[in-house]
Design a protein around this motif. Structure first.
Motif, short mmCIF file in Angstrom:
data_model
loop_
_atom_site.label_atom_id
_atom_site.label_comp_id
_atom_site.label_asym_id
_atom_site.label_seq_id
_atom_site.Cartn_x
_atom_site.Cartn_y
_atom_site.Cartn_z
N PRO A 62 0.81 -1.23 0.00
CA PRO A 62 0.00 0.00 0.00
C PRO A 62 0.84 1.27 0.00
O PRO A 62 0.42 2.30 -0.51
CB PRO A 62 -0.82 -0.10 1.28
N GLY A 63 2.06 1.19 0.57
CA GLY A 63 2.92 2.37 0.63
C GLY A 63 3.81 2.56 -0.58
O GLY A 63 4.58 3.50 -0.65
N GLY A 64 3.73 1.65 -1.55
CA GLY A 64 4.57 1.75 -2.74
C GLY A 64 5.39 0.48 -2.94
O GLY A 64 5.05 -0.59 -2.44
N VAL A 65 6.50 0.62 -3.66
CA VAL A 65 7.36 -0.51 -3.99
C VAL A 65 8.67 -0.36 -3.24
O VAL A 65 9.27 0.72 -3.20
CB VAL A 65 7.61 -0.59 -5.51
N GLU A 66 9.12 -1.47 -2.64
CA GLU A 66 10.38 -1.49 -1.91
C GLU A 66 11.25 -2.62 -2.41
O GLU A 66 10.75 -3.64 -2.88
CB GLU A 66 10.15 -1.70 -0.41
N VAL A 67 12.57 -2.43 -2.30
CA VAL A 67 13.53 -3.51 -2.57
C VAL A 67 14.15 -3.89 -1.24
O VAL A 67 14.43 -3.02 -0.39
CB VAL A 67 14.60 -3.08 -3.60
N VAL A 68 14.33 -5.19 -1.03
CA VAL A 68 14.89 -5.72 0.20
C VAL A 68 16.06 -6.64 -0.17
O VAL A 68 15.87 -7.58 -0.95
CB VAL A 68 13.84 -6.53 1.00
N VAL A 78 20.99 1.25 -4.41
CA VAL A 78 19.98 2.09 -5.05
C VAL A 78 20.61 3.46 -5.24
O VAL A 78 21.03 4.10 -4.27
CB VAL A 78 18.68 2.19 -4.22
N ASN A 79 20.74 3.88 -6.49
CA ASN A 79 21.37 5.16 -6.83
C ASN A 79 22.76 5.29 -6.19
O ASN A 79 23.13 6.34 -5.69
CB ASN A 79 20.47 6.32 -6.43
N GLY A 80 23.51 4.18 -6.19
CA GLY A 80 24.87 4.18 -5.70
C GLY A 80 25.02 3.99 -4.20
O GLY A 80 26.14 3.92 -3.69
N CYS A 86 14.72 -0.40 0.89
CA CYS A 86 14.60 0.95 0.36
C CYS A 86 13.32 1.09 -0.45
O CYS A 86 13.01 0.24 -1.28
CB CYS A 86 15.82 1.27 -0.52
N ARG A 87 12.59 2.17 -0.23
CA ARG A 87 11.42 2.50 -1.04
C ARG A 87 11.91 3.02 -2.38
O ARG A 87 12.87 3.79 -2.45
CB ARG A 87 10.58 3.58 -0.34
N LEU A 88 11.27 2.57 -3.47
CA LEU A 88 11.70 2.97 -4.81
C LEU A 88 10.83 4.09 -5.36
O LEU A 88 9.62 4.13 -5.09
CB LEU A 88 11.65 1.76 -5.75
N LEU A 94 18.89 0.49 -9.60
CA LEU A 94 19.35 -0.54 -8.68
C LEU A 94 20.53 -1.25 -9.30
O LEU A 94 20.53 -1.51 -10.50
CB LEU A 94 18.25 -1.58 -8.45
N GLN A 95 21.53 -1.55 -8.48
CA GLN A 95 22.67 -2.33 -8.95
C GLN A 95 22.76 -3.59 -8.12
O GLN A 95 22.84 -3.55 -6.89
CB GLN A 95 23.97 -1.55 -8.86
#
Length: 107
Positions: A62-68, A78-80, A86-88, A94-95
């Motif tokens: 519901p709060g958006g997309v996150e990477v774990v 994420v962005n270096g 982190c919320r995207l 992403l690297q």
């Protein structure tokens, strides 16, 4: 437009696209919870030796997309910046190992 015509917006579709590295051009439509890594059981398979078998998870909530990060050997960036969670936001990069993915929201 006919006055009885209604336009409904269902929202943007979140996607991850491989922009550099093995699998360049591959796209993952983020609909729920997905794994990313070298393993053939992952939702997005990245054939790069610097990517762990199950490297990261991408979650849409519901709060958006996150990477774990899933305890990967080389980390998730994420962005270096190295992240564990982190919320995207649109345009984020992403690297994972030598692979670069870009997060977008497609109308």
């Amino acid at each position: 437009m006919d006055p009885d015509t209604r336009v409904y917006h269902v929202g943007a579709l979140p996607v991850l696209r491989v922009v550099r590295g093995p699998g360049e051009g591959a796209v993952l439509l983020v609909r729920g919870c997905h794994t990313v890594g070298r393993s053939q059981t992952c939702d997005l398979v990245l054939a790069d030796p610097g990517v762990s078998r199950e490297h990261a998870r991408v979650e849409r909530g519901p709060g958006g997309v996150e990477v774990v990060d899933l305890g990967s050997t080389n980390g998730t960036f994420v962005n270096g910046r190295k992240v564990t969670r982190c919320r995207l936001h649109p345009g984020d990069r992403l690297q994972l190992g030598g692979v670069i993915l870009e997060y977008r929201e497609v109308p």
